[in-house]
Scaffold this motif. Structure first.
Motif, PDB file in Angstrom:
ATOM      1  N   ARG A 282       0.821  -1.204   0.000  1.00 43.45           N
ATOM      2  CA  ARG A 282       0.000   0.000   0.000  1.00 43.45           C
ATOM      3  C   ARG A 282       0.859   1.259   0.000  1.00 43.45           C
ATOM      4  O   ARG A 282       0.439   2.311   0.453  1.00 43.45           O
ATOM      5  CB  ARG A 282      -0.960  -0.029   1.174  1.00 43.45           C
ATOM      6  N   LYS A 289       2.894   8.610   7.622  1.00 45.15           N
ATOM      7  CA  LYS A 289       2.011   9.765   7.526  1.00 45.15           C
ATOM      8  C   LYS A 289       0.809   9.519   8.430  1.00 45.15           C
ATOM      9  O   LYS A 289       0.238   8.446   8.442  1.00 45.15           O
ATOM     10  CB  LYS A 289       1.567   9.952   6.078  1.00 45.15           C
TER      11      LYS A 289
ATOM     12  N   PHE C 110      -4.287   4.387   5.672  1.00 46.35           N
ATOM     13  CA  PHE C 110      -2.850   4.163   5.470  1.00 46.35           C
ATOM     14  C   PHE C 110      -2.427   4.320   4.011  1.00 46.35           C
ATOM     15  O   PHE C 110      -1.515   5.083   3.692  1.00 46.35           O
ATOM     16  CB  PHE C 110      -2.478   2.768   5.988  1.00 46.35           C
ATOM     17  N   GLY C 111      -3.110   3.603   3.115  1.00 51.18           N
ATOM     18  CA  GLY C 111      -2.723   3.646   1.705  1.00 51.18           C
ATOM     19  C   GLY C 111      -2.821   5.042   1.103  1.00 51.18           C
ATOM     20  O   GLY C 111      -1.833   5.570   0.589  1.00 51.18           O
ATOM     21  N   LEU C 113      -2.856   7.962   2.443  1.00 50.31           N
ATOM     22  CA  LEU C 113      -1.895   8.907   3.011  1.00 50.31           C
ATOM     23  C   LEU C 113      -0.501   8.632   2.472  1.00 50.31           C
ATOM     24  O   LEU C 113       0.253   9.551   2.159  1.00 50.31           O
ATOM     25  CB  LEU C 113      -1.895   8.815   4.538  1.00 50.31           C
ATOM     26  N   GLN C 114      -0.170   7.352   2.354  1.00 46.72           N
ATOM     27  CA  GLN C 114       1.142   7.025   1.804  1.00 46.72           C
ATOM     28  C   GLN C 114       1.267   7.516   0.367  1.00 46.72           C
ATOM     29  O   GLN C 114       2.334   7.878  -0.083  1.00 46.72           O
ATOM     30  CB  GLN C 114       1.386   5.511   1.846  1.00 46.72           C
TER      31      GLN C 114
END
Ligand SMILES: Nc1ncnc2c1ncn2[C@@H]1O[C@H](COP(=O)(O)OP(=O)(O)OP(=O)(O)O)[C@@H](O)[C@H]1O
Ligand SMILES: [Mg+2]
Lengths: 323, 370, 264
Positions: A282, A289, C110-111, C113-114
């Motif tokens: 991902r 972050k 999570f994804g 934001l990454q």
């Protein structure tokens, strides 16, 4: 805990006999392993079991905490950063104080705050004092004797080599000081823990300058404690299910602990590998972050002000009262 | 071994953070360099493991329980820096979620259990394991001894931190402000329980786990042992070097000497009424030991004259004596141990490097000593 | 047929260099198709999916995605890696590994934001995907408070929220109750109808014709031994017996004839 890669047979498939390589005894029911046919009671209460009971308790405790953190209440309304900062300020104040009365008054205040923060006060007191007497109270008792804390003897007990031995006023004060200080400190921490959802506490740590990487590790570790706890419980259950008759408890249990530690590490290592893949899949590239940003509201500012004043009052009051 | 808030003076807590924070930062960097992004899940999972290991309280004969920390084990498997992070995270949970171990004293607890323990344990493991092959029983013994000594040194550090409190922080009439017991009481009390019982628990867990992994999961053991030959035959091809017990003992003593002034780093002029105010908090590095001690000595002489009525039994003397005795005991123990293991394990090997008795001997050395 | 978007040529992979998982596997994935990977336990399906997601790299042979070779080095490049990771999503077999954050909301965030998506957009997307998968009430829960099926939904949400073109599912229906399985089958159909490319490993032969246009069959020695439409493959009982996907007592499958003897 983790799902194994077993293929699911079609639901309506006829039960296939596991013939061929399966040993015959497995296909038959067995009455009892014990040749005498006696019915034994399982010896209860090995330490591993107790630990595992404790671990179920841990889960319950955490869930209960999360539950309180969701209720409407005084502390729940405060920004977690403000709460964390004020915890540190108040802990330092508590550490500096040398007057028992001041400590006890401050402790009484934590009870009031707990009450207005939807924390059941009885539970709160129990949680703190269950810990304090065991680890502090008992340990501290001998320190009241003139052997350890010399000074003015207020309760003489006996004489030894011509010297009176007894409880000294210094010893009593010291014991009182440490017990009340420990109780106050634990109450402060418990208040924070109970009124702040764990996720927010993590975010607060992050915004107070704890490195993001460290916080990410903390958050993931928290999540995996429960997963691995489940694995340990499973390992133990399956071992117990296979153990017939009385085992020499402590030895067997110690063996269990080291082989469990080994298996646990192996499992954890494999798991971490997979988690790592899930993270890069991902887009993780080593930089964290965070989702949550906090807004410092006026209520938070007010709260901080109150805390700083309270800390100042505690310290100044202590100096006024002397000891 | 978890010290709660309230037992230690703020000055000692600051000293603890002064040690712990830089070490955690260095550890994050080190681990990041060696394993890149992979460290995050690995460390997270290891921290969870350390937490669980600390939850397993093992019963000890006197009716109480002791628990292992797992720091040495993690150090053996993934290196001491990984252990620093993993155990620090586990301690953070215990402090914040369960009130086990304080928040202000977190730095001190980290210093004892997440820094001193894995480094001491790992050094001892390395030294005893020497150049033996990865599946050698000698590594099991090394792990056991490392766990035992690592835990005991951590316990000693804890005892010292607690024991200096009443002497350093008290009021004019001698009332201790924090933990009331002196070194003469804390060292024997802590060390008895740990030398006799808890150390063995940690040792058994370390040795048992290494033995288990040798059988069941060699790849995991190889992670931190990349250049170690797998089998005895491979090991025989390499030149063997001998371990000097004095070197090992010396290192152990050195570490403890460094530890001794830990709690004295910040004698906290602000908190003890009669503490001399010329003692600055900041500039007392570890190398300032003799000087710091000397100054403390003077400070105590005056403190004794002013504050106490009982004569020659100056606390600093007690402190020094207890510390020296403790260090000598542990140092001597390590020297004898390594010497014994060397003697037993090396003799047959000297005549015939591929002698399989090597292993067996190392094993009984283990059952005798660790 | 159009150009493949993912392509493996002669890919071999062995774990720790000694446990073979893929042997000279060549395959293609075309835009918009539903591709099923079939094979017995341990035949290499999960490993192939990990190759397709750029998580493990072939020891020999090559893997190309969207016309670019995917290697450990090429993924070091930030732009390449961002592009690839946002276009290909992977739902793992083990949701416990995939759901690693302390709360559901953070997990799903999570994804995005990454990938550098803004906070506000991330938050709205999370709400939408939570609603779509019917797990809005779980948003602030911790993963250890979820059931297996709920964790699977969270894992799927955490991938869908990134809106990838290609979705890789590793045994998505395993360990789900029949109702949830049916829901997931429907979801795969919907996603496919929405134009997503879907590759999944499965043992669920009953609904194969709904969730696949094309199947690849792995043998137990980690090779691809057959390719065809679900009806094709299901018709070849010998093949299925041979790769140990079914055994003699299995009932023949849906579209095939009802008499096992004639099928064999
Ligand atoms: N981490 C690993 N270490 C060593 N060998 C592995 C590892 N993961 C998989 N393997 C091996 O690789 C082969 C292929 O495994 P893979 O997980 O790809 O199978 P699969 O087709 O997904 O099986 P299943 O249907 O059980 O999920 C198996 O023989 C397996 O034993
Ligand atoms: Mg698989």
């Amino acid at each position: 805990m983790t799902t194994l890669d077993t293929p699911r047979p079609p639901a309506d498939e006829a039960p296939a006999p596991i013939a061929g390589k399966t040993p015959a005894w497995l296909l038959q029911g067995e009455m009892a392993m014990c040749p005498c046919g006696c019915i034994g009671k399982r010896k209860k209460g090995s330490f591993v079991e107790k630990t595992l009971d404790g671990s179920a308790g841990l889960l319950r405790q955490v869930m209960f905490g999360e539950d309180i953190a969701e209720r409407p209440g005084l502390l729940q309304r405060i920004d977690p950063r403000a709460k964390l900062l004020s915890l540190i300020i108040l802990l330092i104040a508590a550490a500096v104080v040398r007057n028992i009365v001041v400590l006890l008054v401050a402790y009484a205040f934590t009870l009031v705050v707990a009450y207005f923060s939807a924390v059941p006060v009885g539970f709160f007191i129990k949680r703190v004092w269950l810990f304090v007497p065991i680890f502090t109270g008992i340990v501290v008792l001998p320190a009241t004797l003139s052997f350890i804390t010399p000074g003015e003897i207020v309760i003489p007990l006996w004489t030894w080599q011509g010297q009176p031995v007894g409880i000294t006023s210094q010893g009593l004060t010291a014991a009182g000081l440490i017990v009340s200080r420990v109780a106050l400190s634990i109450s402060l921490v418990v208040l924070l823990t109970l009124t702040t959802p764990w996720v927010e506490l993590l975010a607060a740590l992050r915004s107070l300058g704890v490195p993001k990487m460290f916080v990410l590790i903390v958050g993931m570790a928290y999540r995996y404690i429960f997963l691995l706890l489940g694995s340990v419980t499973d390992m133990y259950e399956s071992r117990r299910a296979r153990t017939v008759g009385a085992v020499k408890h402590d030895k067997a249990a110690r063996e269990f602990v080291s082989s469990t530690a080994g298996a646990l590490l192996g499992k954890s290592h494999a798991l971490s590998e997979e988690v790592h893949q899930a993270m890069i899949a991902r887009g993780f590239r080593g930089d964290v972050k965070a989702l949550k940003t906090f807004a410092f509201t006026r209520a938070d500012a007010f709260y901080m002000l109150v805390v700083v004043i309270a800390a100042a009052v505690i310290v100044l009051g202590d100096q006024q009262l002397g000891r | 071994m978890h010290i709660p808030d309230g037992y230690l003076s703020p000055a000692t807590c600051i000293a603890g953070y002064a040690v712990a924070v830089p070490m955690i930062i260095i550890a994050s960097k080190k681990v990041q360099e060696t394993v890149k992004v992979r460290n995050v899940p690995t460390l997270a999972v290891l921290a969870a493991v350390a937490f669980l290991i600390m939850m397993f309280n093992v019963p000890i004969p006197d009716g109480t329980t002791a628990h292992a920390v797992g720091a040495v084990l993690i150090a053996i498997l993934l290196g001491p820096w990984a252990a620093v992070i993993a155990v620090s995270v586990a301690l953070l949970f215990q402090a914040l979620l369960f009130g086990d171990g304080g928040v202000l004293v977190y730095g001190v607890n980290v210093t004892n259990m997440a820094i001193i323990m894995p480094f001491v344990g790992y050094a001892i493991y390395k030294l005893i394991a020497g150049d033996s092959h990865l599946t050698s029983p000698r590594r099991v013994v090394a792990a056991g001894v490392a766990g035992y000594v690592g835990l005991n040194v951590a316990a000693l550090a804890t005892a010292i931190e607690l024991g200096i409190q009443p002497d350093l922080f008290h009021t004019a009439d001698g009332t201790p402000l924090y933990a009331p017991y002196h070194l003469a009481q804390t060292i024997p009390a802590m060390m008895l329980a740990h030398l006799v019982v808890a150390g063995f628990v940690e040792g058994i867990i370390c040795a048992g786990t290494v033995a288990y992994l040798q059988r069941a999961n060699l790849p995991l053991l190889q992670v931190n042992h990349k250049d170690v030959p797998l089998t005895e035959a491979e090991a025989a091809l390499r030149v063997k070097k001998r371990i000097s017990p004095w070197l090992v003992g010396g290192i152990a003593v050195g570490i403890m000497v460094l530890l001794t002034p830990l709690g004295l780093l910040a004698p906290g002029g602000a908190f003890g009424e009669d503490a001399p105010d010329e003692l600055p908090l900041g500039d007392l590095g570890l190398n300032a030991v003799p000087e710091g001690m000397a100054r403390l000595n003077g400070f105590w002489n005056s403190a004794v004259l002013n504050g106490y009525d009982f004569g020659g039994d100056a606390p600093v003397l007690g402190y020094l004596i207890s510390a020296v005795v403790g260090i000598l005991i542990v140092g001597g123990f390590v020297v004898v141990l390594v010497w014994g293991i060397n003697k037993v394990a090396r003799k047959p090997a000297a005549t015939d490097p591929s002698n399989t008795d090597d292993a067996a001997h190392a094993d009984d050395a283990g059952s005798r000593t660790g | 047929m159009n150009e493949p978007i993912l392509e493996c040529i002669d890919v071999s992979y062995a774990y720790l260099d000694k446990f073979p998982a893929l042997e000279r596997v060549s395959m293609q994935v075309h835009a918009g198709e539903k591709l099923a990977l079939l094979g017995a336990n341990g035949s290499g399906k999960s490993t192939l999916l990990k190759v397709l997601d750029g998580l493990v790299f072939p020891q020999s042979g090559s893997f190309t995605a969207f016309g670019e070779p995917v290697t450990e080095e090429s993924l070091e490049d930030e732009q390449m890696s961002q592009g690839f990771r946002s276009r290909v999503g992977f739902v793992f077999q083990n949701s416990d590994a995939q759901v690693f954050s302390p709360s559901v909301r953070e997990e799903i965030a999570f994804g995005p934001l990454q990938m550098g998506m803004g906070r506000d957009e991330t938050l709205t997307r999370i709400d939408e995907v939570l609603a779509m998968l019917d797990i809005a009430e779980l948003a602030d829960r911790a993963p250890f408070q979820l059931s297996g099926g709920q964790k699977k939904r969270v894992a799927i949400a955490s991938v869908l929220v990134m809106n990838p073109e290609v979705l890789l599912f590793d045994e998505p229906t395993a360990a789900l109750d029949p109702r949830t399985q049916e829901w997931l089958t429907g979801l795969i159909e919907d996603l496919s109808a929405a134009g997503k490319t879907i590759v999944h490993a499965t043992h669920d032969l009953d609904v194969l014709d709904r969730i696949a246009d094309r199947c690849l069959v792995f043998s137990e020695d980690h090779r691809i031994v057959a390719e065809g439409t679900p009806a094709d493959i299901m018709g070849q009982r010998d093949l299925l017996l041979d790769v140990n996907l079914i055994h003699h007592h299995s009932r023949p499958f849906g579209t095939a004839t009802t008499d096992p003897v004639t099928t064999a």
